[in-house]
Scaffold this active site. Structure first.
Site, mmCIF file in Angstrom:
data_model
loop_
_atom_site.group_PDB
_atom_site.id
_atom_site.type_symbol
_atom_site.label_atom_id
_atom_site.label_comp_id
_atom_site.label_asym_id
_atom_site.label_seq_id
_atom_site.Cartn_x
_atom_site.Cartn_y
_atom_site.Cartn_z
ATOM 1 N N ASP A 36 84.052 1.696 -77.098
ATOM 2 C CA ASP A 36 83.116 1.140 -78.297
ATOM 3 C C ASP A 36 82.435 -0.117 -78.033
ATOM 4 O O ASP A 36 82.045 -0.806 -78.915
ATOM 5 C CB ASP A 36 84.277 0.833 -79.273
ATOM 6 C CG ASP A 36 85.404 -0.016 -79.037
ATOM 7 O OD1 ASP A 36 85.590 -0.523 -78.018
ATOM 8 O OD2 ASP A 36 86.168 -0.188 -80.022
ATOM 9 N N HIS A 240 65.283 -5.911 -54.825
ATOM 10 C CA HIS A 240 66.076 -6.056 -56.183
ATOM 11 C C HIS A 240 67.659 -6.375 -55.930
ATOM 12 O O HIS A 240 68.512 -5.849 -56.422
ATOM 13 C CB HIS A 240 65.691 -4.656 -56.953
ATOM 14 C CG HIS A 240 64.497 -4.588 -57.230
ATOM 15 N ND1 HIS A 240 63.728 -3.517 -57.733
ATOM 16 C CD2 HIS A 240 63.492 -5.632 -57.589
ATOM 17 C CE1 HIS A 240 62.642 -3.485 -58.159
ATOM 18 N NE2 HIS A 240 62.230 -4.907 -57.933
ATOM 19 N N ASP A 257 64.404 -14.869 -58.168
ATOM 20 C CA ASP A 257 63.485 -14.306 -58.784
ATOM 21 C C ASP A 257 63.993 -14.081 -60.273
ATOM 22 O O ASP A 257 64.994 -13.307 -60.565
ATOM 23 C CB ASP A 257 63.256 -12.867 -58.309
ATOM 24 C CG ASP A 257 62.263 -12.129 -59.071
ATOM 25 O OD1 ASP A 257 61.767 -12.717 -60.371
ATOM 26 O OD2 ASP A 257 61.561 -11.156 -58.561
ATOM 27 N N ASP A 268 58.504 -14.298 -65.420
ATOM 28 C CA ASP A 268 58.816 -13.569 -64.285
ATOM 29 C C ASP A 268 58.341 -14.615 -63.145
ATOM 30 O O ASP A 268 57.315 -14.492 -62.770
ATOM 31 C CB ASP A 268 58.051 -12.452 -64.219
ATOM 32 C CG ASP A 268 58.677 -11.432 -62.851
ATOM 33 O OD1 ASP A 268 59.524 -11.790 -62.422
ATOM 34 O OD2 ASP A 268 58.007 -10.207 -62.596
ATOM 35 N N HIS A 347 55.579 -4.589 -51.008
ATOM 36 C CA HIS A 347 55.263 -4.336 -52.367
ATOM 37 C C HIS A 347 54.072 -4.724 -52.698
ATOM 38 O O HIS A 347 53.154 -5.646 -51.952
ATOM 39 C CB HIS A 347 56.310 -5.019 -53.126
ATOM 40 C CG HIS A 347 56.626 -6.329 -53.096
ATOM 41 N ND1 HIS A 347 55.806 -7.240 -53.857
ATOM 42 C CD2 HIS A 347 57.491 -7.269 -52.449
ATOM 43 C CE1 HIS A 347 56.215 -8.343 -53.463
ATOM 44 N NE2 HIS A 347 57.189 -8.400 -52.466
ATOM 45 N N HIS A 351 51.700 -7.278 -61.205
ATOM 46 C CA HIS A 351 52.006 -6.366 -62.284
ATOM 47 C C HIS A 351 51.313 -7.105 -63.487
ATOM 48 O O HIS A 351 51.590 -8.082 -63.677
ATOM 49 C CB HIS A 351 53.276 -5.577 -62.254
ATOM 50 C CG HIS A 351 54.533 -6.740 -62.332
ATOM 51 N ND1 HIS A 351 54.871 -7.345 -63.516
ATOM 52 C CD2 HIS A 351 54.987 -7.206 -61.279
ATOM 53 C CE1 HIS A 351 55.756 -8.215 -63.328
ATOM 54 N NE2 HIS A 351 56.014 -8.260 -61.886
ATOM 55 N N HIS A 358 57.505 -5.605 -66.601
ATOM 56 C CA HIS A 358 56.223 -4.653 -65.821
ATOM 57 C C HIS A 358 55.601 -4.208 -66.879
ATOM 58 O O HIS A 358 55.821 -2.900 -67.265
ATOM 59 C CB HIS A 358 56.954 -3.479 -64.860
ATOM 60 C CG HIS A 358 57.612 -4.346 -63.775
ATOM 61 N ND1 HIS A 358 58.520 -3.426 -62.951
ATOM 62 C CD2 HIS A 358 57.624 -5.426 -63.144
ATOM 63 C CE1 HIS A 358 59.043 -4.083 -62.175
ATOM 64 N NE2 HIS A 358 58.549 -5.190 -62.154
ATOM 65 N N GLU A 381 52.614 -12.354 -56.712
ATOM 66 C CA GLU A 381 53.914 -12.579 -55.952
ATOM 67 C C GLU A 381 53.967 -11.950 -54.629
ATOM 68 O O GLU A 381 54.781 -11.073 -54.368
ATOM 69 C CB GLU A 381 54.995 -11.905 -56.985
ATOM 70 C CG GLU A 381 54.641 -10.190 -57.510
ATOM 71 C CD GLU A 381 55.843 -9.774 -58.286
ATOM 72 O OE1 GLU A 381 56.932 -9.852 -57.450
ATOM 73 O OE2 GLU A 381 55.555 -9.521 -59.243
ATOM 74 N N TYR A 385 59.509 -10.226 -45.637
ATOM 75 C CA TYR A 385 60.957 -10.109 -45.623
ATOM 76 C C TYR A 385 61.137 -9.647 -44.357
ATOM 77 O O TYR A 385 60.424 -8.590 -43.486
ATOM 78 C CB TYR A 385 61.072 -8.929 -46.599
ATOM 79 C CG TYR A 385 60.616 -9.057 -47.864
ATOM 80 C CD1 TYR A 385 61.381 -10.048 -48.880
ATOM 81 C CD2 TYR A 385 59.329 -8.944 -48.275
ATOM 82 C CE1 TYR A 385 61.016 -10.390 -50.153
ATOM 83 C CE2 TYR A 385 58.977 -9.102 -49.519
ATOM 84 C CZ TYR A 385 59.731 -9.826 -50.417
ATOM 85 O OH TYR A 385 59.113 -10.036 -51.551
ATOM 86 N N ARG A 403 59.478 -15.014 -51.287
ATOM 87 C CA ARG A 403 58.378 -14.734 -52.174
ATOM 88 C C ARG A 403 58.315 -15.783 -53.113
ATOM 89 O O ARG A 403 59.259 -16.420 -53.410
ATOM 90 C CB ARG A 403 59.100 -13.151 -52.804
ATOM 91 C CG ARG A 403 58.392 -12.862 -54.097
ATOM 92 C CD ARG A 403 58.484 -11.580 -54.853
ATOM 93 N NE ARG A 403 59.827 -11.433 -55.369
ATOM 94 C CZ ARG A 403 60.929 -10.760 -54.995
ATOM 95 N NH1 ARG A 403 60.968 -10.302 -53.885
ATOM 96 N NH2 ARG A 403 62.068 -10.907 -55.828
ATOM 97 N N GLU A 405 56.378 -16.120 -56.727
ATOM 98 C CA GLU A 405 55.757 -15.496 -58.072
ATOM 99 C C GLU A 405 55.483 -16.414 -59.003
ATOM 100 O O GLU A 405 56.516 -17.250 -59.618
ATOM 101 C CB GLU A 405 56.750 -14.350 -58.331
ATOM 102 C CG GLU A 405 56.345 -13.720 -59.621
ATOM 103 C CD GLU A 405 57.280 -12.454 -59.868
ATOM 104 O OE1 GLU A 405 58.580 -12.565 -59.752
ATOM 105 O OE2 GLU A 405 56.883 -11.442 -60.527
HETATM 106 N N1 GLY Z 1 61.373 -9.440 -61.294
HETATM 107 C C1 GLY Z 1 60.615 -8.052 -61.145
HETATM 108 C C2 GLY Z 1 59.562 -8.418 -60.352
HETATM 109 O O1 GLY Z 1 59.151 -9.184 -59.877
HETATM 110 O O2 GLY Z 1 58.630 -7.521 -60.434
HETATM 111 MN MN MN Z 2 57.271 -9.517 -60.841
HETATM 112 MN MN MN Z 3 60.081 -11.297 -60.158
#
Ligand code: GLY
Ligand code: MN
Ligand code: MN
Length: 434
Positions: A36, A240, A257, A268, A347, A351, A358, A381, A385, A403, A405
């Site tokens: 619950d 991730h 991140d 982000d 990647h 975005h 996103h 970003e 890696y 990374r 970003e």
């Molecule tokens: N935090 C998710 C991305 O950077 O797309």
């Molecule tokens: Mn992002």
């Molecule tokens: Mn991010």
């Protein structure tokens, strides 16, 4: 955000869908976490965009030109006993007085009232395929109407994906949206800064994740836009990584991140820095390369450029640098053609950003990358890696994940980096951590 902003959006959408149309938008359901206990409730972004209403169990209906009222909100009724247990509700009175509905009805009456509202409307705007439960209810209402069509009842004939219209609106941020997003980015940037000061070898990754949430909450942002990623050393190579369970080791980098959510708007930001405050030589070389790629990509965030331009700029800089450092062999042209950077960078460079991290909005129009226009917000970003054990790569590069970003607004005058307060040059970072 003021209620006039939500009213303006509803008017804009109603102008687009036209008279004779009806738009139906349900919000999210509460989701069980265990037995619950529920996950914290977050309204559906499309629904919230048009209503500003953040209670569960609600449906907004827009009927342009309807004399008795164009904006109807179905929601929970006031109930002193339930409110004593579960918290306050706007109720039907609040829906009208505080949220600008022309009329409000109990959510439990939805199935009785909706068929009558559909009657005589030609076009139904609805995000079919998002919730199969709600799809079935919509079908049920239409079936009821068709059964009465011999009695001369007008049944809608066109069904149109509402998300397509709405998502194009959401792509262009208004002045007040930009103000909120700027505040969200500033709060997250201040939190990232604080993490650089807090970090030291031996701390567990979750300690920095906790610190980030705390620093944001201290500044008024009590929700995060997504689960924070805090990856030390090799963990920084998992895109991730959210376990955040390992200790941070002397000599490693840490990739963070993390971004807060403010009034449902996301920030982000990713920063990568040395756990002990000083970059080693290989870390420094790779970090500077990612930073150069990021700056080149940000410079492409200008009206008239295409969605693909920042990514192209980033992979050019990265590929050239990877050749210079001996991580790739051959000419720049050959490597770009083979996309050999993908071994280290798998990647895309960003975005859309908005109510969703996103965010919605088409990236291509008629098969071509979308042209950037003032008011759009996107992330930039790039990363590299190189996990431990990667074949054909010298040991000194392994276990490094980087990374960087930022959140960038397209303006007439060029890129406006909303997250600029988070330090990212090597000198800035080392000075702050010293
Ligand atoms: N935090 C998710 C991305 O950077 O797309
Ligand atoms: Mn992002
Ligand atoms: Mn991010």
């Amino acid at each position: 955000m003021r209620s006039t902003e939500f009213a303006r959006r509803r008017r804009q959408l109603m102008r687009m869908i036209g008279r004779d149309a009806i738009a139906i938008l349900p919000t999210n359901h509460e989701q069980v976490r265990n037995r619950d206990v529920y996950y914290p409730f977050r309204p559906d972004s499309d629904f919230y965009y048009l209503t500003g209403f953040s209670e569960p169990e609600a449906v907004a209906v827009l009927m342009p030109g309807r004399p008795q009222g164009e904006y109807l909100l179905f929601c929970r009724e006031r109930d002193p006993e339930r409110e004593q247990w579960d918290g306050r509700r706007a109720g039907l009175e609040g829906a009208v007085a505080d949220y600008g509905a022309d009329d409000a009805f109990p959510i439990d009456d939805l199935d009785d009232i909706l068929p009558g509202l559909l009657e005589g409307r030609e076009r139904v705007y609805y995000a079919m395929g998002t919730s199969s439960d709600f799809d079935q209810r919509v079908s049920g209402w239409l079936k009821q109407l068709r059964e009465r069509s011999r009695a001369g009842v007008g049944v809608p004939t066109e069904f149109i994906a509402l998300d397509h219209y709405l998502h194009d609106m959401r792509l262009y941020k208004s002045r007040s949206e930009i103000a909120v997003m700027r505040r969200a980015a500033k709060i997250s940037a201040a939190a990232h800064r604080q993490l650089m000061k807090t970090c030291r070898p031996g701390l567990p990754e979750y300690r920095l994740a906790a610190e980030f949430a705390y620093q944001c909450a201290q500044r008024g942002a009590t929700e995060l836009a997504y689960p924070s990623i805090v990856g030390g050393g090799d963990n920084g190579c998992i895109l991730h990584y959210v376990e955040n369970a390992d200790p941070l080791n002397d000599g490693d980098l840490v990739l963070i991140d993390a971004g807060c959510e403010l009034e449902c708007y996301a920030s982000d930001i990713t920063r990568t820095f040395p756990v002990n405050g000083r970059f080693s030589e290989p870390q420094r070389q790779l970090y500077q390369l990612v930073l150069d790629a990021q700056l080149a990509a940000i410079d492409k965030v200008r009206p008239g450029n295409h969605w693909g331009d920042p990514h192209r700029a980033a992979i050019r800089v990265l590929t050239r640098g990877l050749i210079r450092l001996g991580l790739l062999k051959g000419s720049l042209a050959q490597n770009l053609k083979k996309e050999s950077y993908r071994k280290f960078y798998m990647h895309r460079t960003g975005h859309w950003l908005g109510l969703d991290v996103h965010d919605v909005g088409d990236y291509k129009v008629d098969g071509h990358w979308r042209v950037l226009e003032p008011g759009m917000v996107l992330t930039v970003e790039p990363g590299l890696y190189i996990p431990r054990g990667m074949k054909g790569v010298a040991k000194k590069w392994q276990g490094i994940g980087i990374r960087i970003e930022d959140d960038v607004l397209v303006t007439r005058d060029g890129p406006d980096v909303l997250s600029r307060d988070a330090p990212k040059t090597i000198d800035e970072i080392e000075a702050l951590m010293a």
